[in-house]
Design an enzyme around this catalytic site. Structure first.
Site, short mmCIF file in Angstrom:
data_model
loop_
_atom_site.label_atom_id
_atom_site.label_comp_id
_atom_site.label_asym_id
_atom_site.label_seq_id
_atom_site.Cartn_x
_atom_site.Cartn_y
_atom_site.Cartn_z
N CYS A 8 0.85 -1.20 0.00
CA CYS A 8 0.00 0.00 0.00
C CYS A 8 0.87 1.24 0.00
CB CYS A 8 -0.92 -0.01 1.21
SG CYS A 8 -1.84 1.52 1.41
N ASP A 34 -0.74 16.06 -2.61
CA ASP A 34 -0.99 15.12 -3.69
C ASP A 34 0.07 15.30 -4.77
OD1 ASP A 34 -3.87 13.56 -4.72
OD2 ASP A 34 -2.27 13.92 -6.17
N THR A 99 -8.63 5.25 -6.52
CA THR A 99 -7.54 4.50 -7.16
C THR A 99 -6.54 3.95 -6.15
OG1 THR A 99 -6.26 6.53 -7.47
CG2 THR A 99 -7.67 5.86 -9.29
N HIS A 104 -8.70 8.02 2.18
CA HIS A 104 -8.05 9.33 2.19
C HIS A 104 -9.06 10.42 1.89
CE1 HIS A 104 -7.67 7.39 -1.76
NE2 HIS A 104 -7.83 8.58 -2.29
N HIS A 106 -9.41 14.07 0.34
CA HIS A 106 -8.79 15.12 -0.48
C HIS A 106 -9.22 16.47 0.09
CE1 HIS A 106 -7.87 12.56 -4.16
NE2 HIS A 106 -8.82 11.81 -3.62
P1 5GP Z 1 -8.18 8.62 -5.38
O1 5GP Z 1 -8.24 8.65 -6.88
O2 5GP Z 1 -7.93 7.22 -4.86
O3 5GP Z 1 -9.33 9.28 -4.69
O4 5GP Z 1 -6.93 9.50 -4.98
C1 5GP Z 1 -5.63 9.02 -4.97
C2 5GP Z 1 -4.73 10.25 -5.03
O5 5GP Z 1 -3.44 9.85 -4.62
C3 5GP Z 1 -4.61 10.84 -6.43
O6 5GP Z 1 -5.04 12.19 -6.40
C4 5GP Z 1 -3.13 10.70 -6.75
O7 5GP Z 1 -2.61 11.80 -7.44
C5 5GP Z 1 -2.50 10.56 -5.37
N1 5GP Z 1 -1.29 9.76 -5.33
C6 5GP Z 1 -1.10 8.53 -5.90
N2 5GP Z 1 0.13 8.08 -5.65
C7 5GP Z 1 0.74 9.03 -4.90
C8 5GP Z 1 2.06 9.13 -4.33
O8 5GP Z 1 2.90 8.24 -4.45
N3 5GP Z 1 2.33 10.27 -3.63
C9 5GP Z 1 1.42 11.27 -3.46
N4 5GP Z 1 1.80 12.35 -2.76
N5 5GP Z 1 0.18 11.20 -3.98
C10 5GP Z 1 -0.16 10.10 -4.69
ZN ZN Z 2 -2.48 1.38 3.57
#
Ligand code: 5GP
Ligand code: ZN
Length: 118
Positions: A8, A34, A99, A104, A106
């Protein structure tokens, strides 16, 4: 603390094993920028404990939710968006656009937001 998941990325960020720009941390919560920001302010607020998504939260996680919102408020203050306004988004599941399977929040701000979201 809950068991960290080996595969993860957010567990690894919380553990400092993957580099990120951390803007808030406590015993239970970490907030970091992010990597692909969608607004001038785009911070992700996560529990250190691995919880896959909103629908996996349990009764015993209620205090943790308080800690998460305390962190959101603190981030809004340090990013100076408390009074201008900001958006808190949690994608739950694939159709919603989740994803990364570690819950989390935002925190998005620094520009006008549209409604409804896409
Ligand atoms: P989701 O699409 O799951 O709601 O948001 C996942 C977020 O995690 C995305 O906005 C993506 O840019 C961010 N993200 C993915 N991998 C990383 C990472 O390795 N480091 C950081 N800082 N953000 C990440
Ligand atoms: Zn985790």
């Amino acid at each position: 603390m809950g068991s960290p998941m080996d595969d993860c990325i957010f567990c690894k960020i919380a553990a400092g094993q993957i580099k990120s720009t951390i803007v808030y941390q406590s015993e239970t919560v970490v907030a970091f920028r992010d990597v692909n920001p969608q607004a001038p302010v785009h911070v992700l607020v996560i529990p250190r404990k691995h919880i896959e998504k909103v629908v996996r939260l349990e009764e015993k996680d209620v205090p943790l939710l308080g800690e998460l919102f305390k962190a959101i408020k603190s981030v809004a203050e340090s990013e100076k968006i408390t009074e201008k306004g900001f958006r808190v988004v949690v994608n739950n599941g694939r159709e919603a656009g989740q994803t990364v399977d570690h819950v989390h929040f935002h925190v998005l701000g620094g520009r006008p937001m549209e409604w409804p979201p896409g």
